[in-house]
Design an enzyme around this catalytic site. Structure first.
Site, PDB file in Angstrom:
ATOM      1  CG  ASP A 224      -2.165   0.923   0.919  1.00  0.00           C
ATOM      2  OD1 ASP A 224      -2.068   1.772  -0.003  1.00  0.00           O
ATOM      3  OD2 ASP A 224      -3.187   0.811   1.618  1.00  0.00           O
TER       4      ASP A 224
HETATM    5  C1  BGC Z   1      -5.012   3.232  -0.166  1.00  0.00           C
HETATM    6  C2  BGC Z   1      -4.993   2.228  -1.312  1.00  0.00           C
HETATM    7  C3  BGC Z   1      -4.728   2.948  -2.605  1.00  0.00           C
HETATM    8  C4  BGC Z   1      -3.427   3.723  -2.487  1.00  0.00           C
HETATM    9  C5  BGC Z   1      -3.079   4.492  -3.739  1.00  0.00           C
HETATM   10  C6  BGC Z   1      -3.789   4.129  -0.164  1.00  0.00           C
HETATM   11  O1  BGC Z   1      -3.936   5.173   0.740  1.00  0.00           O
HETATM   12  O2  BGC Z   1      -5.109   2.553   1.062  1.00  0.00           O
HETATM   13  O3  BGC Z   1      -6.212   1.544  -1.369  1.00  0.00           O
HETATM   14  O4  BGC Z   1      -4.690   2.042  -3.665  1.00  0.00           O
HETATM   15  O5  BGC Z   1      -3.540   4.660  -1.432  1.00  0.00           O
HETATM   16  O6  BGC Z   1      -3.955   5.567  -3.891  1.00  0.00           O
END
Ligand code: BGC
Length: 794
Positions: A224
């Site tokens: 993530d």
């Molecule tokens: C989220 C993810 C997301 C990523 C990119 C993170 O804060 O938890 O689900 O894909 O950001 O935007």
């Protein structure tokens, strides 16, 4: 099929430095190319409500789908597959190779901020919808990403909390949807949080051993965003790709760790092979044929509209008030009637080309002869809406929109653009050297009086309204960098303006570059409006005059978003009071819920009709009108139990205690059932415009140790309809399977539900167990309505 030998040959051509470079992103949304082996850049994009693209920018429009829980409310893997296929096609069109979706954490607490982004409280329903969606996305040659692996059911302190989950619960609940699709998905995203003492980007047991070892997942484990924190532990734990880049804990440090013998080079090689495998799958390797073209069908919008309509759940329909017939005067009331929440907040955000409002949808469906009066009723939004673009003018060009100048240290303008929104988010895409972002616009005042302007965001700002300056400093106090973007604090300023006057507006963000390349600037506006009591009274008066009152209430992205959890289940503001008063004023009141997760509806049995419309995406108003007028059957069933009171929810708190969340409490319909607690609306519930008789159930042993249930139902009403036949174990203790069926009036149809052995199994100390014996199988229309029961001996 990927040619593994070819991948190995390409790998063999790379130096250690070249290999390691492939394991951290090039920037926010792309991976590093490697021309030496014919690897082009791979682009990734959020997320489960649509394909946002590589910028958070209203000019980069994309298709906005109904929110993911809406998709699971179809209880139809084929519908999920279609949504996936359309998103995949949209991704191809945008040059996106990997979609950061689906979100398959469970609806553990109704307060979870990303509840709207997840599918269900039930692992089997989640798994079936996930499978359909992933197959759809990947059929377009685009990678799907199962996220967030695992235990990411809360947003509060999500970067750091440790979920303490026992093995049985992990296996039977939280891991189950990942396991079901691990053999098909091309990526899995490691969550921010930890599970049982190890953060998920370093969790060797769950990532290296279970996901890759036991389940044989051969794709890429992507972090993530900013979740990777260590060099060796992350490398050995099974993480393959650090995102975003270019900075991160690997790079030179990982090269050194390998040289020093602290990390084996084979570990790096395995990660690179996984990245190359992904590249081969998405067509990013020279010499490997690209996936077949996957164009968007011409009727894409009609399909999205049908999806949103099919997902709508009819919760109440006393006296057959719906579908609407013979109306000539409609009162369309509610904060969400005026500002429909088409989507939730956070990284799932998509900028749609258009959003069909309920008013527009209804006007189209009902025709010119019908008089529709629209009233907001109450003010339930935390921040003011952005300035409408049809009012705003770029002062330099005169075009509709706002001027945005990016200025450097010395005040020199580095870049300028005209934008079509007064809410701007920058994620790694501010021009280099920016120290000030200045947003300027002019607009002609309609009605004279007290106007309100607001600044929202995080940072230091200066707002100028006709030369009058206000300095504003806004901050959030949690450590989550995303929170400032998704739940920005706001400061309001009033200005008395005369009708026809031209207003000059300027909002400056003083940008102090921080550790993360994030910035946001927001300008809100409201023309003069009645005070709330007077507005409510006006709404009630409109309801009295109309033949039908349609009240659209709900949440918005101040309430349902990534980055924070909800603080309660009540509708924001005075919406309950609005519903009660309108329903008292007009016996023909239809309440439409515009929300992605459960809310309390204390008035539910005092309104004749209640339709759960979800966060319906860009076709929302059309879909709503389709269902209200009966052009389409409300085909949805609740994918989650809706509690009657907060304290009835088996798990409510999403807050870690001393950094940990204790997952020992189970949740969802099995707990309501075993405790004998009656929810407001049970799991699987939803009415249609026809009625069904459940006539017979036959169950026999099926292939591979499972069972096959054949359920015969008859459409006993006057209209063609759609029903979701549901099959449960032990009178509703566990969902075993389901099947959507359709039939004309008076017609009979038999649903065949194949229940795999796994659905009948439980996790015991040493693995899955399906003891032989007699199993009691029931069938019906929700967990609380199972008229047919049969036994089968295995
Ligand atoms: C989220 C993810 C997301 C990523 C990119 C993170 O804060 O938890 O689900 O894909 O950001 O935007």
């Amino acid at each position: 099929m990927v040619d593994e030998k070819d991948l190995r040959e390409r790998l063999a051509k790379l130096s250690l430095e070249q290999k390691v470079a492939l394991l951290t992103g090039a920037d926010f949304w792309t991976l590093n190319p490697e021309p030496a082996i014919g690897l082009r850049k791979i682009t990734v994009s959020d997320g489960p409500s649509g394909v946002r693209g590589t910028r958070w920018d209203e000019r980069d429009t994309s298709l906005l789908f109904p929110n993911p829980s809406a998709l699971s409310a179809t209880w139809d893997p084929e519908a999920a597959r279609e949504a996936g296929r359309l998103m995949g096609a949209q991704a191809r069109k945008m040059g996106v190779d990997v979609l950061l979706a689906p979100t398959i954490n469970l609806h553990r607490s109704p307060l979870g901020g990303r509840h709207f982004e997840c599918y269900s409280e039930d692992p089997l329903l989640t798994a079936e919808i996930t499978r359909g969606f992933v197959r759809g996305v990947q059929s377009a040659g685009v990678g799907a990403t199962l996220k967030h692996y695992v235990g990411n059911e809360s947003e509060t302190d999500r970067m750091t909390y440790d979920a303490r989950i026992g093995e049985k619960d992990l296996r039977e609940l939280y891991l189950a949807p990942f396991e079901a699709v691990a053999g098909e998905a091309w990526l899995v995203m490691a969550a921010y949080n930890g599970v049982n003492g190890h953060t998920m980007t370093e969790n060797r047991r769950l990532v290296a051993d279970v996901l890759k070892g036991e389940w044989g997942f051969d794709g890429v484990v992507i972090s993530d965003w900013f979740a990777a924190r260590s060099t060796e532990a992350a490398a050995e734990g099974g993480l393959d790709l650090v995102m975003p880049g270019p900075v991160g804990p690997w790079g030179d440090r990982l090269v050194e760790a390998v040289r020093a013998g602290a990390v084996a080079e084979e570990i790096v090689d395995d990660k690179v092979l996984r990245v190359l495998r992904l590249a081969a799958r998405v067509g990013a390797l020279e010499g490997v044929p690209a996936p077949a073209p996957a164009p968007l069908p011409e009727d894409t919008h009609a399909r999205m509209r049908r999806l949103a309509g099919r997902a709508a759940v009819l919760l109440r329909n006393e006296g057959g008030l719906l579908p609407l017939t013979g109306v000539t005067k409609v009162a369309l009331i509610g904060p969400n009637a005026v500002r429909l929440s088409a989507q939730g907040g956070g990284s799932a955000h998509v900028s749609p080309e258009y959003e069909v409002s309920p008013e527009r949808g209804l006007r189209r469906a009902l025709g010119d002869g019908v008089d529709i009066e629209v009233r907001e009723g109450v003010y339930s939004h935390r921040i003011l809406p952005t300035l409408p673009m049809d009012l705003a003018r770029d002062p330099e060009t005169g075009e509709n929109g706002v001027r945005v100048d990016f200025a450097g240290e010395d005040g020199q303008v580095i870049a300028s653009e005209t934008r079509r929104s007064t809410r701007l988010v920058f994620m790694g895409d501010l021009p280099e050297g920016t120290r000030r972002v200045v947003l300027r616009t002019t607009f002609a005042v309609g009605e004279g009086g007290e106007h309100e302007f607001s600044v929202f965001g995080v940072g230091r700002y200066v707002l100028r309204v006709n030369g009058q300056e206000t300095e504003v400093a806004l901050a959030v106090d949690t450590g989550d960098p995303i929170e400032g973007l998704v739940r920005p604090p706001e400061r309001r300023v009033r200005a008395a303006l005369a009708a026809g006057e031209t207003v000059d507006l300027a909002l400056t963000l003083i940008h102090e570059p921080g550790a993360l390349p994030l910035a946001t600037i927001g300008l809100g506006y409201s023309p003069p409006r009645l005070d709330e009591d007077a507005e409510l009274a006006a709404a009630v008066a409109a309801a009295k005059e109309a033949d039908v009152a349609i009240v659209v209430v709900g949440t918005n992205d101040d309430v349902e978003s990534e980055g924070f959890d909800r603080t309660g289940l009540a509708l924001p503001g005075r919406q309950d009071e609005l519903v009660e008063r309108v329903a008292a004023a007009n016996p023909r009141t239809v309440v439409v819920l515009n929300a992605g997760s459960p809310v309390l509806m204390p008035w539910a049995d005092r309104v004749p009709a209640l339709l759960w419309g979800w966060l319906p995406g860009q076709e929302g108003g059309n879909a709503l009108a389709d269902v209200l007028t009966g052009a389409i059957e409300p085909g949805g069933r609740l994918p989650t139990t809706y509690p009657a009171a907060e304290e009835d929810s088996p798990v409510l708190s999403t807050r870690p205690v001393d950094g940990a969340i204790d997952y020992s409490e189970r949740f969802g319909y099995p707990v309501y059932g075993s405790r004998g607690v009656r929810p407001a609306f049970p799991f699987g519930f939803g009415l249609g415009y026809t009625t069904w008789e459940y006539e017979s159930l036959a169950v026999e042993a099926g292939p591979g140790g499972g069972v096959v249930a054949e359920v015969t139902v008859r459409n006993s009403g006057e209209r063609a309809g759609r029903e979701i036949v549901q099959v449960y174990l032990d009178g509703g203790a566990r969902l075993l399977g389901f099947a959507p069926v359709e039939a004309g009036p008076g017609e009979r149809v038999t649903a065949r539900v194949e229940v795999p052995a796994r659905a009948l199994s439980t996790w015991e100390e040493d693995g899955w167990s399906t003891p032989s014996g007699t199993y009691t199988i029931s069938a019906g229309r929700s967990v609380a309505d199972l008229p047919l029961t049969a036994e089968v001996t295995l």
